[in-house]
Design a protein around this motif. Structure first.
Motif, PDB file in Angstrom:
ATOM      1  N   VAL A  50       0.857  -1.178   0.000  1.00 10.61           N
ATOM      2  CA  VAL A  50       0.000   0.000   0.000  1.00 10.61           C
ATOM      3  C   VAL A  50       0.893   1.228   0.000  1.00 10.61           C
ATOM      4  O   VAL A  50       1.709   1.415   0.911  1.00 10.61           O
ATOM      5  CB  VAL A  50      -0.934   0.025   1.225  1.00 10.61           C
ATOM      6  N   LEU A  51       0.758   2.051  -1.023  1.00 14.45           N
ATOM      7  CA  LEU A  51       1.515   3.291  -1.147  1.00 14.45           C
ATOM      8  C   LEU A  51       0.564   4.458  -0.935  1.00 14.45           C
ATOM      9  O   LEU A  51      -0.447   4.585  -1.615  1.00 14.45           O
ATOM     10  CB  LEU A  51       2.165   3.394  -2.534  1.00 14.45           C
ATOM     11  N   ALA A  52       0.900   5.325   0.040  1.00 15.72           N
ATOM     12  CA  ALA A  52       0.110   6.529   0.291  1.00 15.72           C
ATOM     13  C   ALA A  52       0.813   7.725  -0.335  1.00 15.72           C
ATOM     14  O   ALA A  52       1.996   7.967  -0.079  1.00 15.72           O
ATOM     15  CB  ALA A  52      -0.067   6.746   1.793  1.00 15.72           C
ATOM     16  N   VAL A  53       0.085   8.450  -1.187  1.00 10.19           N
ATOM     17  CA  VAL A  53       0.602   9.675  -1.797  1.00 10.19           C
ATOM     18  C   VAL A  53       0.057  10.837  -0.972  1.00 10.19           C
ATOM     19  O   VAL A  53      -1.150  11.081  -0.948  1.00 10.19           O
ATOM     20  CB  VAL A  53       0.162   9.798  -3.263  1.00 10.19           C
ATOM     21  N   LEU A  54       0.941  11.534  -0.282  1.00 11.95           N
ATOM     22  CA  LEU A  54       0.545  12.580   0.650  1.00 11.95           C
ATOM     23  C   LEU A  54       0.972  13.944   0.125  1.00 11.95           C
ATOM     24  O   LEU A  54       2.018  14.086  -0.514  1.00 11.95           O
ATOM     25  CB  LEU A  54       1.157  12.338   2.028  1.00 11.95           C
ATOM     26  N   LEU A 219       0.513   1.212   5.975  1.00 12.19           N
ATOM     27  CA  LEU A 219       1.153   1.793   4.801  1.00 12.19           C
ATOM     28  C   LEU A 219       2.587   1.295   4.694  1.00 12.19           C
ATOM     29  O   LEU A 219       3.424   1.609   5.547  1.00 12.19           O
ATOM     30  CB  LEU A 219       1.130   3.325   4.882  1.00 12.19           C
ATOM     31  N   GLU A 220       2.857   0.505   3.651  1.00 13.04           N
ATOM     32  CA  GLU A 220       4.230   0.024   3.453  1.00 13.04           C
ATOM     33  C   GLU A 220       5.133   1.121   2.902  1.00 13.04           C
ATOM     34  O   GLU A 220       6.315   1.180   3.227  1.00 13.04           O
ATOM     35  CB  GLU A 220       4.249  -1.172   2.487  1.00 13.04           C
ATOM     36  N   VAL A 230       9.086  15.753  -5.475  1.00 15.44           N
ATOM     37  CA  VAL A 230       9.144  14.651  -4.514  1.00 15.44           C
ATOM     38  C   VAL A 230       9.988  15.081  -3.321  1.00 15.44           C
ATOM     39  O   VAL A 230      11.172  15.387  -3.453  1.00 15.44           O
ATOM     40  CB  VAL A 230       9.742  13.385  -5.152  1.00 15.44           C
ATOM     41  N   VAL A 231       9.362  15.103  -2.155  1.00 18.73           N
ATOM     42  CA  VAL A 231      10.081  15.410  -0.920  1.00 18.73           C
ATOM     43  C   VAL A 231      10.623  14.135  -0.294  1.00 18.73           C
ATOM     44  O   VAL A 231      11.729  14.122   0.266  1.00 18.73           O
ATOM     45  CB  VAL A 231       9.149  16.155   0.064  1.00 18.73           C
ATOM     46  N   TYR A 232       9.852  13.059  -0.410  1.00 19.92           N
ATOM     47  CA  TYR A 232      10.315  11.758   0.084  1.00 19.92           C
ATOM     48  C   TYR A 232       9.518  10.673  -0.619  1.00 19.92           C
ATOM     49  O   TYR A 232       8.316  10.802  -0.840  1.00 19.92           O
ATOM     50  CB  TYR A 232      10.135  11.628   1.592  1.00 19.92           C
ATOM     51  N   MET A 233      10.210   9.580  -0.957  1.00 23.85           N
ATOM     52  CA  MET A 233       9.562   8.393  -1.499  1.00 23.85           C
ATOM     53  C   MET A 233      10.310   7.172  -0.975  1.00 23.85           C
ATOM     54  O   MET A 233      11.506   7.021  -1.200  1.00 23.85           O
ATOM     55  CB  MET A 233       9.596   8.409  -3.041  1.00 23.85           C
ATOM     56  N   GLY A 234       9.598   6.343  -0.240  1.00 25.19           N
ATOM     57  CA  GLY A 234      10.253   5.152   0.294  1.00 25.19           C
ATOM     58  C   GLY A 234       9.394   4.456   1.321  1.00 25.19           C
ATOM     59  O   GLY A 234       8.183   4.714   1.439  1.00 25.19           O
ATOM     60  N   GLY A 235      10.021   3.579   2.093  1.00 28.07           N
ATOM     61  CA  GLY A 235       9.310   2.841   3.112  1.00 28.07           C
ATOM     62  C   GLY A 235       8.797   3.752   4.210  1.00 28.07           C
ATOM     63  O   GLY A 235       9.435   4.748   4.565  1.00 28.07           O
ATOM     64  N   THR A 236       7.645   3.404   4.758  1.00 31.79           N
ATOM     65  CA  THR A 236       7.047   4.243   5.798  1.00 31.79           C
ATOM     66  C   THR A 236       7.909   4.257   7.050  1.00 31.79           C
ATOM     67  O   THR A 236       8.111   5.305   7.669  1.00 31.79           O
ATOM     68  CB  THR A 236       5.637   3.723   6.133  1.00 31.79           C
ATOM     69  N   ARG A 237       8.399   3.116   7.432  1.00 33.73           N
ATOM     70  CA  ARG A 237       9.224   3.056   8.646  1.00 33.73           C
ATOM     71  C   ARG A 237      10.606   3.659   8.407  1.00 33.73           C
ATOM     72  O   ARG A 237      11.203   4.248   9.307  1.00 33.73           O
ATOM     73  CB  ARG A 237       9.336   1.616   9.129  1.00 33.73           C
ATOM     74  N   GLN A 238      11.134   3.496   7.194  1.00 30.66           N
ATOM     75  CA  GLN A 238      12.430   4.108   6.878  1.00 30.66           C
ATOM     76  C   GLN A 238      12.335   5.629   6.801  1.00 30.66           C
ATOM     77  O   GLN A 238      13.354   6.326   6.864  1.00 30.66           O
ATOM     78  CB  GLN A 238      12.954   3.574   5.547  1.00 30.66           C
ATOM     79  N   LYS A 297      14.643   2.620  -2.870  1.00 34.38           N
ATOM     80  CA  LYS A 297      14.713   1.208  -3.223  1.00 34.38           C
ATOM     81  C   LYS A 297      14.747   0.293  -2.008  1.00 34.38           C
ATOM     82  O   LYS A 297      14.731  -0.923  -2.148  1.00 34.38           O
ATOM     83  CB  LYS A 297      15.977   0.946  -4.057  1.00 34.38           C
ATOM     84  N   GLY A 298      14.741   0.869  -0.828  1.00 39.31           N
ATOM     85  CA  GLY A 298      15.045   0.086   0.358  1.00 39.31           C
ATOM     86  C   GLY A 298      14.084  -1.012   0.703  1.00 39.31           C
ATOM     87  O   GLY A 298      14.473  -2.008   1.294  1.00 39.31           O
ATOM     88  N   THR A 299      12.814  -0.888   0.358  1.00 38.98           N
ATOM     89  CA  THR A 299      11.848  -1.887   0.802  1.00 38.98           C
ATOM     90  C   THR A 299      11.569  -2.962  -0.226  1.00 38.98           C
ATOM     91  O   THR A 299      10.775  -3.850   0.016  1.00 38.98           O
ATOM     92  CB  THR A 299      10.518  -1.205   1.149  1.00 38.98           C
TER      93      THR A 299
END
Length: 646
Positions: A50-54, A219-220, A230-238, A297-299
């Motif tokens: 699940v990708l959330a676009v905020l 949210l993964e 793009v301010v950030y794109m990646g894993g939610t926990r990362q 690419k981390g997740t």
């Protein structure tokens, strides 16, 4: 369990489009403002995630979904790949789903029926099983028989998701699925989407403007946008690790999703804050371009290699699977129309009344006014008024019924056609297969009410059938005329006013009822040949005024008789006026209404029955065919914008 693995990649996507709504003046003057809406957007998301676009309003969230779904009109640069294959419009329509911010379901259908009558390749028992499974997954089983117009907002949103899940999409896009929902229902919707993603291996991409902290575990991946950057794109926990590393740790007891959303939003409360926040966001964008690739690419799991290159999967299903046949889709649409019409719910009963009983009920009212017609001199004007009211009734009620019934089917068609389910011609064929038989039965019943008022010829069944067919042709024509207007006019009241205006002008000028043909200027007279009302009114006038009841001279009233017509004609020739006996018979009345000059004794074919019947039906059939081609044409962009959900 996930049967196949799919990876969606966006690589350096730029999108240029309209940055603010254009007015009619701007469109004419060519002053539409365009700009870069998405700037160098890259993302990677795979099956079951699940990708959330905020982002705040205007950040480009919806534009990103439209770019992925290939719905945008402006130029797009960059690559959009699904398992290393370019994402085409056909590929998206066949294998993906899009839940827009607004969706209109057909009133009168239940939740279960709305899901079952969604066109898909599945059918029969397989589809029924799938419908039950989707309702269970979306917590809709308890309201399976609940009418769509009676659903709560949360139930309605879940049904919107179910209509897409029923098609087994490998990618599901959702535009603000939790908008205006309370916290409990927001949590419910997001948790349901997360479970569906894991269960079916579906990639879920959703936009959110105000994310809550309790949805964080579902949210993964997360993508923060600000004015297309793009301010950030990646894993939610990362995400926490990344922002902490660049000097923006999230305070304790703060909602990290909302905290970093505020961090990537331009502050417009003052000029100083606007400039300061702009510089800060520009720095964050540049920082992520330099240091964010590892988090981007981390997740990804073992299915990716070092540089984001996808390996091939033996279990992968073919991307293109084809569409259901047009015949099957047409049958689904036709059945859905019948179920909605014959539904015993409020909306269904309303449709059934409008289709079958509305016109006969109004004709019954006409009968109450005209049932005491007597064969005196005033009967010519009275019967003339009867013809006008009959024609006006079927024409205007054809418009009213279309305005009250058709718009919800039209709106559903526009939404489903965007998904590539079917085209306008198939939609109109199925709609007409339901509407036209209903209108014939309705007009036949209405004609039976007023036909006895025509005269002694009412014992002839052939004349009655012709009378009903003429009225039916007028009804169908105005119905199709209104449907054509509704193709490009969104507001049904505006469409109704326009259609009624056109019909009223034709009734006034072309019928020969309110104004005689001999009184028209030549250009108006010849223009009437292009209107259906001219032929329908001429046929009805002949049928009414050339019947045996009006063959001989009629008395003025019960006390004053008009038998010496030679004296009447002599008086008229001497310039005198006979106030009692204006018309010798029905033919003299028709001569006054239709004859252009004294030598035009046979009315130049105006009252030819075969010509008038053929022309009346030619107009109705021609309008049906015209609509088929009209709905086949692609809509201009500015027309599509009218129907785009807000």
């Amino acid at each position: 369990m996930i049967s196949s693995d799919y990876v969606l990649e966006l690589c350096n996507v730029f999108y240029t489009g309209q940055v603010e709504p254009s007015t009619c003046i701007q469109r004419v003057m060519g002053g539409i403002k365009t700009g870069v809406i998405l700037k160098d957007v890259s993302l990677t998301v795979q099956s079951g995630e699940v990708l959330a676009v905020l982002g705040s309003k205007g950040s480009g969230k919806k534009a990103l979904l439209d770019v992925i779904s290939r719905r945008v009109q402006g130029p797009v640069r960059g690559q959009i790949l699904l398992n290393n294959q370019p994402m085409s419009l056909s590929l998206f329509q066949q294998r993906c789903g899009y839940v827009s911010h607004k969706c209109d379901f057909i009133q009168g259908l239940s939740v279960q029926e709305s899901l079952y009558y969604t066109p898909t390749k599945a059918s029969g028992y397989t589809k029924k099983t799938k419908v039950k499974q989707v309702m269970a997954d979306l917590a809709l089983s308890q309201m399976a028989n609940k009418c769509t117009e009676n659903l709560t907002q949360s139930e309605y949103r879940r049904l919107m998701i179910g209509v897409q899940l029923i098609k087994d999409p490998i990618i599901l896009l959702l535009d603000e699925p939790t908008w205006d929902l309370d916290p409990l229902n927001t949590y419910l919707v997001i948790s349901i989407l997360s479970n569906a993603a894991k269960k079916y291996g579906t990639t879920v991409i959703l936009t959110m403007e105000k994310p809550r902290s309790d949805v964080f575990p579902f949210l993964e991946r997360v993508l923060y946008l600000c004015l297309g950057d793009v301010v950030y794109m990646g894993g939610t926990r990362q995400m926490l690790e990344y922002f902490n590393a660049i000097g923006f740790p999230c305070p304790q007891l703060e909602n990290p999703l909302m905290y970093y959303l505020c961090l990537s939003t331009v502050d417009r409360r003052s000029r100083e804050r606007f400039v300061e926040s702009n510089h800060q966001i520009a720095a964050l964008v540049e920082k992520f371009k330099i240091e964010g690739n590892a988090y981007h690419k981390g997740t990804l799991n073992q299915h990716t290699l070092d540089h984001g290159t996808l390996i091939r999967h033996e279990s992968k299903m073919p991307l293109m699977q084809g569409k259901p046949s047009s015949f099957y889709v047409g049958w689904i649409l036709y059945t859905r129309l019948l179920v909605g019409t014959f539904s015993f719910r409020k909306a269904g009963l309303r449709q059934l009344f409008l289709r079958l009983f509305f016109v006969p009920l109004y004709f019954l009212l006409l009968w109450c006014f005209y049932n005491n017609i007597q064969n005196f001199q005033h009967t010519f004007i009275t019967r003339n008024g009867l013809i006008f009211n009959v024609l006006a009734t079927v024409s205007l009620l054809g418009i009213v019924n279309t305005i009250l019934i058709y718009p919800m089917y039209r709106t559903r068609y526009y939404q489903e056609s965007q998904e590539g389910m079917y085209g306008g011609t198939l939609f109109l064929i199925t709609y007409n297969l339901v509407s036209i038989p209903f209108s014939f039965v309705s007009i036949l019943g209405a004609s039976a009410i007023v036909y006895p008022l025509v005269g002694s010829i009412n014992n002839d069944p052939v004349q009655f059938i012709l009378f009903a067919l003429i009225l039916w042709g007028c009804y169908v024509f105005t119905e199709q005329q209104t449907m054509a207007i509704l193709m490009i006019v969104k507001d049904y009241l505006t469409a109704a006013i326009l259609s009624i205006y056109v019909t009223s002008v034709c009734l006034a000028l072309s019928s020969g009822i309110l104004r005689s043909m001999k009184g028209l200027q030549d250009w108006l007279y010849y223009l009437t040949y292009a209107t259906q009302i001219r032929y329908a009114a001429a046929f009805l006038s002949r049928q009414v005024f050339l019947n045996p009841d009006l063959h001989d001279a009629l008395p003025f009233d019960a006390q004053r008789n008009c038998t010496n017509m030679n004296l009447i004609e002599t008086s008229n020739l001497n310039g005198l006026t006979n106030t009692f006996c204006r018309y010798a018979n029905g033919q003299s009345f028709l001569t006054e209404r239709y004859a252009r000059d004294n030598t035009d004794l046979i009315f130049s074919g105006i009252l030819d029955s075969e010509l008038n019947i053929g022309a009346t039906f030619a107009f109705a059939a021609g309008m049906i065919i015209f609509n088929m081609f009209l709905y086949l044409l692609p809509l201009p962009a500015f027309v599509k914008a009218k129907f785009r959900e807000e």
